[in-house]
Design a protein around this motif. Structure first.
Motif, short mmCIF file in Angstrom:
data_model
loop_
_atom_site.label_atom_id
_atom_site.label_comp_id
_atom_site.label_asym_id
_atom_site.label_seq_id
_atom_site.Cartn_x
_atom_site.Cartn_y
_atom_site.Cartn_z
N GLU A 227 56.28 -12.54 -9.93
CA GLU A 227 57.56 -13.19 -10.23
C GLU A 227 57.34 -14.66 -10.60
O GLU A 227 57.92 -15.17 -11.54
N ALA A 228 56.45 -15.31 -9.83
CA ALA A 228 56.22 -16.74 -10.07
C ALA A 228 55.56 -16.94 -11.44
O ALA A 228 55.98 -17.80 -12.22
N ALA A 229 54.54 -16.14 -11.73
CA ALA A 229 53.81 -16.32 -12.99
C ALA A 229 54.74 -16.10 -14.19
O ALA A 229 54.68 -16.86 -15.16
N GLU B 23 50.90 -25.87 -18.21
CA GLU B 23 50.94 -26.92 -17.19
C GLU B 23 51.81 -26.48 -16.01
O GLU B 23 51.46 -26.69 -14.84
N ALA B 24 52.93 -25.82 -16.32
CA ALA B 24 53.80 -25.32 -15.25
C ALA B 24 53.06 -24.26 -14.44
O ALA B 24 53.19 -24.20 -13.21
N LEU B 25 52.28 -23.44 -15.12
CA LEU B 25 51.52 -22.39 -14.42
C LEU B 25 50.48 -23.02 -13.49
O LEU B 25 50.30 -22.59 -12.35
N ARG B 26 49.83 -24.07 -13.98
CA ARG B 26 48.85 -24.75 -13.12
C ARG B 26 49.54 -25.34 -11.87
O ARG B 26 49.06 -25.17 -10.75
N GLU B 27 50.68 -25.99 -12.10
CA GLU B 27 51.39 -26.60 -10.96
C GLU B 27 51.83 -25.53 -9.96
O GLU B 27 51.76 -25.71 -8.75
N LEU B 28 52.26 -24.41 -10.53
CA LEU B 28 52.71 -23.31 -9.67
C LEU B 28 51.55 -22.78 -8.81
O LEU B 28 51.71 -22.51 -7.62
N ALA C 264 38.73 -22.43 -0.45
CA ALA C 264 38.19 -23.17 -1.59
C ALA C 264 38.51 -24.65 -1.45
O ALA C 264 39.44 -25.03 -0.73
N THR C 265 37.73 -25.47 -2.15
CA THR C 265 37.99 -26.91 -2.12
C THR C 265 39.20 -27.25 -2.99
O THR C 265 40.04 -28.05 -2.63
N ARG C 266 39.25 -26.61 -4.16
CA ARG C 266 40.34 -26.92 -5.09
C ARG C 266 40.56 -25.76 -6.06
O ARG C 266 39.72 -24.86 -6.17
N LEU C 267 41.67 -25.86 -6.77
CA LEU C 267 41.99 -24.89 -7.82
C LEU C 267 41.09 -25.14 -9.03
O LEU C 267 40.85 -26.28 -9.41
N VAL C 268 40.57 -24.05 -9.60
CA VAL C 268 39.80 -24.17 -10.85
C VAL C 268 40.62 -23.44 -11.91
O VAL C 268 40.56 -22.21 -12.01
N PHE C 269 41.42 -24.19 -12.65
CA PHE C 269 42.40 -23.55 -13.53
C PHE C 269 41.82 -23.19 -14.90
O PHE C 269 41.84 -22.03 -15.30
N ALA C 270 41.30 -24.17 -15.60
CA ALA C 270 40.80 -23.90 -16.95
C ALA C 270 40.02 -25.10 -17.47
O ALA C 270 40.09 -26.19 -16.91
N GLU D 167 48.66 -15.07 -21.91
CA GLU D 167 49.86 -14.95 -22.75
C GLU D 167 50.29 -16.33 -23.27
O GLU D 167 50.60 -16.49 -24.45
N LEU D 168 50.26 -17.33 -22.39
CA LEU D 168 50.70 -18.67 -22.81
C LEU D 168 49.69 -19.34 -23.75
O LEU D 168 50.06 -20.05 -24.67
#
Ligand code: URA
Length: 290
Positions: free
Chosen positions: A99-101, A108-113, A126-132, A213-214
């Protein structure tokens, strides 16, 4: 605390074993002395038990919490590490993730989410998020399995040894991180670089699907079997599945997708580079303007 030389050797062997096994991060804030814990349990087991035999022969049965149970001295417990935040059950977390995705309008909104999402247990180790990393506008997107130690430290995918090899593979077909977008199926490092569990992968899947998708690339490359199995649904091993064009439905359109060997595998098996070279040439040809 001073240690005898043999104790020091044993402890340093244990530490070396853990480092070699990939355990390079402590999960709790407070150290737990497992030796003291097991010594206390042994002491508790060895303590004399109250004579229950004759009493039970005549007395009515006692409820489970009766004083007899309390006669065994309580073993001193080492201080417990702080409790991890409460997690939703995996199915619920996967539903929340879906639902959130779906509601994220931009990358950017997806990363913040994802920064705020609490449903995946890996986030808490984990130490941190590894987004892209790379260019989200690129026509080429590559997706690996999950971050390793270096990625966890830097917060970017494929920056360790296998990342350096990936950069060289991309350079061989004229690409770099300004012309490719790179992510992972799971955006948090599993402890000790273990394989993500099916539940962890299921929770993260809606996010990477939305990310693809984005980003809306023209070609998707899955690096390694786990990425290909998760995103392309292949049942074959990567040796059989690699190099074959497949279709990936982004949710908005269908794009060509290819699975190839993971760079970490190539570091261990350099002979595989020949096949990956062929796969990358096929990617280059696919992205050439007509
Ligand atoms: N392996 C992966 O699958 N992803 C990374 O980011 C690094 C190593």
């Amino acid at each position: 605390m001073s240690l005898a030389p043999t104790e020091r050797d044993i402890l340093s062997d244990i530490l070396a074993f853990h480092v070699e096994a990939g355990v390079d991060a402590a999960l709790g804030e407070v150290p737990v002395d497992r030796f003291a814990e097991s010594a206390a349990e042994q002491a508790a087991r060895a303590a004399p038990r109250p004579a229950l035999q004759s009493a039970t022969a005549t007395a009515p049965a006692e409820p489970r919490s009766a004083p007899a149970a309390r006669a065994v001295p309580a073993a001193p417990r080492p201080s417990a590490p702080p409790a991890a935040p409460e997690l939703a059950p995996p199915d619920l977390a996967a539903t929340e993730a879906r639902e959130a995705a779906a509601a994220a309008p931009t990358l950017e909104a997806l990363r913040e989410l994802l920064e705020r999402f609490e449903g995946c247990p890996l986030k808490h180790t984990a130490t941190r998020l590894v987004f892209a990393d790379g260019n989200p506008q690129a026509r080429l997107m590559l997706v690996g399995e999950a971050p390793g130690r270096d990625e966890d430290i830097e917060g970017k995918p494929f920056v360790g040894r296998s990342g350096k090899l990936l950069d060289r593979m991309l350079a061989a077909i004229g690409f770099d991180r300004s012309s490719a977008y790179i992510a992972n199926v799971v955006p948090w490092r599993p402890p000790g670089n273990r394989t993500p569990t099916p539940q962890e992968t299921a929770i993260c899947l809606p996010f990477i699907r939305r990310q693809i998708e984005l980003a809306n690339p023209d070609v998707l490359v899955c690096l390694g079997g786990p990425s290909a199995q998760t995103l392309l649904g292949i049942k074959d091993g990567i040796t059989k599945a690699r190099g074959r064009w497949m279709e990936y439905d982004t949710g908005t359109r269908t794009i060509p997708a290819l699975a190839t060997f993971h760079p970490a595998y190539l570091l261990r098996t350099p002979l595989g580079k020949r096949m990956v070279w062929r796969d990358f040439l096929a990617v280059e040809a696919r992205l050439k303007p007509d």
